[in-house]
Scaffold this motif. Structure first.
Motif, mmCIF file in Angstrom:
data_model
loop_
_atom_site.group_PDB
_atom_site.id
_atom_site.type_symbol
_atom_site.label_atom_id
_atom_site.label_comp_id
_atom_site.label_asym_id
_atom_site.label_seq_id
_atom_site.Cartn_x
_atom_site.Cartn_y
_atom_site.Cartn_z
ATOM 1 N N HIS A 1 58.869 -63.023 -2.504
ATOM 2 C CA HIS A 1 58.681 -61.970 -3.502
ATOM 3 C C HIS A 1 60.045 -61.446 -3.980
ATOM 4 O O HIS A 1 60.296 -61.345 -5.187
ATOM 5 N N THR A 2 60.920 -61.138 -3.030
ATOM 6 C CA THR A 2 62.247 -60.642 -3.384
ATOM 7 C C THR A 2 63.042 -61.705 -4.134
ATOM 8 O O THR A 2 63.730 -61.398 -5.126
ATOM 9 N N ALA A 3 62.948 -62.954 -3.690
ATOM 10 C CA ALA A 3 63.675 -64.046 -4.351
ATOM 11 C C ALA A 3 63.194 -64.219 -5.792
ATOM 12 O O ALA A 3 64.003 -64.464 -6.706
ATOM 13 N N PHE A 4 61.895 -64.079 -6.010
ATOM 14 C CA PHE A 4 61.363 -64.191 -7.361
ATOM 15 C C PHE A 4 61.902 -63.076 -8.245
ATOM 16 O O PHE A 4 62.282 -63.308 -9.399
ATOM 17 N N ALA A 5 61.943 -61.862 -7.717
ATOM 18 C CA ALA A 5 62.457 -60.733 -8.495
ATOM 19 C C ALA A 5 63.900 -60.966 -8.912
ATOM 20 O O ALA A 5 64.289 -60.691 -10.060
ATOM 21 N N TYR B 1 59.985 -59.447 -13.814
ATOM 22 C CA TYR B 1 59.608 -58.630 -12.665
ATOM 23 C C TYR B 1 59.517 -57.154 -13.051
ATOM 24 O O TYR B 1 58.556 -56.467 -12.712
ATOM 25 N N LYS B 2 60.516 -56.683 -13.780
ATOM 26 C CA LYS B 2 60.497 -55.279 -14.197
ATOM 27 C C LYS B 2 59.292 -54.989 -15.093
ATOM 28 O O LYS B 2 58.676 -53.920 -14.998
ATOM 29 N N ALA C 1 62.864 -54.562 -4.188
ATOM 30 C CA ALA C 1 63.190 -55.566 -5.204
ATOM 31 C C ALA C 1 63.668 -54.907 -6.492
ATOM 32 O O ALA C 1 64.658 -55.347 -7.103
ATOM 33 N N LEU C 2 62.978 -53.855 -6.910
ATOM 34 C CA LEU C 2 63.399 -53.147 -8.119
ATOM 35 C C LEU C 2 64.767 -52.500 -7.933
ATOM 36 O O LEU C 2 65.582 -52.472 -8.860
ATOM 37 N N ALA C 3 65.033 -51.978 -6.734
ATOM 38 C CA ALA C 3 66.345 -51.383 -6.473
ATOM 39 C C ALA C 3 67.446 -52.438 -6.612
ATOM 40 O O ALA C 3 68.504 -52.186 -7.207
ATOM 41 N N LEU C 4 67.217 -53.626 -6.077
ATOM 42 C CA LEU C 4 68.229 -54.678 -6.114
ATOM 43 C C LEU C 4 68.522 -55.157 -7.526
ATOM 44 O O LEU C 4 69.676 -55.472 -7.858
ATOM 45 N N ILE C 5 67.483 -55.210 -8.382
ATOM 46 C CA ILE C 5 67.712 -55.775 -9.723
ATOM 47 C C ILE C 5 68.052 -54.721 -10.769
ATOM 48 O O ILE C 5 68.647 -55.043 -11.797
ATOM 49 N N LEU D 1 74.473 -49.764 -6.673
ATOM 50 C CA LEU D 1 74.068 -48.923 -5.552
ATOM 51 C C LEU D 1 73.508 -49.741 -4.386
ATOM 52 O O LEU D 1 73.596 -49.332 -3.227
ATOM 53 N N TYR D 2 72.915 -50.893 -4.721
ATOM 54 C CA TYR D 2 72.295 -51.751 -3.705
ATOM 55 C C TYR D 2 72.878 -53.156 -3.821
ATOM 56 O O TYR D 2 72.197 -54.085 -4.277
#
Length: 232
Positions: free
Chosen positions: A85-89, A96-97, A150-154, A159-160
């Protein structure tokens, strides 16, 4: 390829290359070689087109999940599901957004299917006595945490900056919903695991020994048990 699919693929390509994460209906129609009235006839509006586009992009990710063989240990599937899931984002940030954008009025079907696939894995864990909360609650907890990180990373990479955050959050949320070794748990955790296991197996009872009203009441009681009583 029919006109509808051509427009979806054109929108997906433009979305992937968009610096802002948005696409114009004019650009989509030009890329697909159609007039704008065709878009409104097939999708209703831009919102409908974007929802269909998100489903198209996410279908590649969900297709791999559908085809994946179940491991012997459902916990491995739960971890792998989070990581994919994270890799897809990270690979498809704009799509994803859009999936979780509140401005998108038409909820993509992919969101419901992703939740269903996650719940199936959690039900397997519940059947083994390893879930400390009901499967529905666990699915919402895991999905919201996975989505959030995932949203934080992208969206806020400054910040992340460390993708390893995803693993840290994954392990923390899994500890919150899972009972790894029943022998090492408190009595409260053991009760919660037993209640979740029974709750997950109610649909498998054949013939059903309860009336609809009795089943609904039993489910209500079992869902209350994990939150009841002090820890030992």
């Amino acid at each position: 390829m029919d006109t509808r699919q051509a427009m979806i693929e054109a929108a997906a390509d433009l979305l992937a290359r968009s610096p802002s994460g948005d696409v114009s209906t004019r650009a989509v129609c030009e890329a697909a070689g159609v007039q704008q009235p065709v878009l409104y006839r097939l999708f209703g509006d831009k919102d409908g087109l974007l929802a269909a586009t998100v489903d198209h992009v996410w279908d590649q990710y969900l297709g791999a999940k559908r085809a994946a063989e179940k491991s012997v240990d459902p916990l491995e599937d739960l971890r792998a599901g989070w990581d994919s899931h994270t890799a897809f984002a990270l690979a498809h940030p704009n799509a994803y957004k859009l999936m979780f954008a509140p401005a998108l009025r038409s909820a993509p079907e992919a969101a419901r299917e992703a939740m269903r696939i996650l719940r199936e894995v959690l039900e397997r864990l519940a059947a083994q006595g390893r879930l400390r909360v009901p499967a529905d609650d666990a699915a919402r907890m895991v999905m919201s945490a996975n989505t959030g990180v995932a949203l934080a990373l992208i969206t806020r990479p400054a910040l992340y900056p460390d993708v390893g955050l995803s693993t840290l959050v994954r392990d923390a949320i899994h500890r919150a919903v899972l009972v790894d070794r029943v022998a090492d748990t408190s009595a409260r955790d053991a009760r919660a695991a037993a209640a979740s296991t029974l709750l997950a197996s109610l649909d498998e009872l054949t013939p059903d020994p309860f009336t609809s009203a009795e089943s609904a009441l039993l489910e209500q009681w079992l869902e209350r048990i994990p939150a009841a009583g002090p820890s030992d």
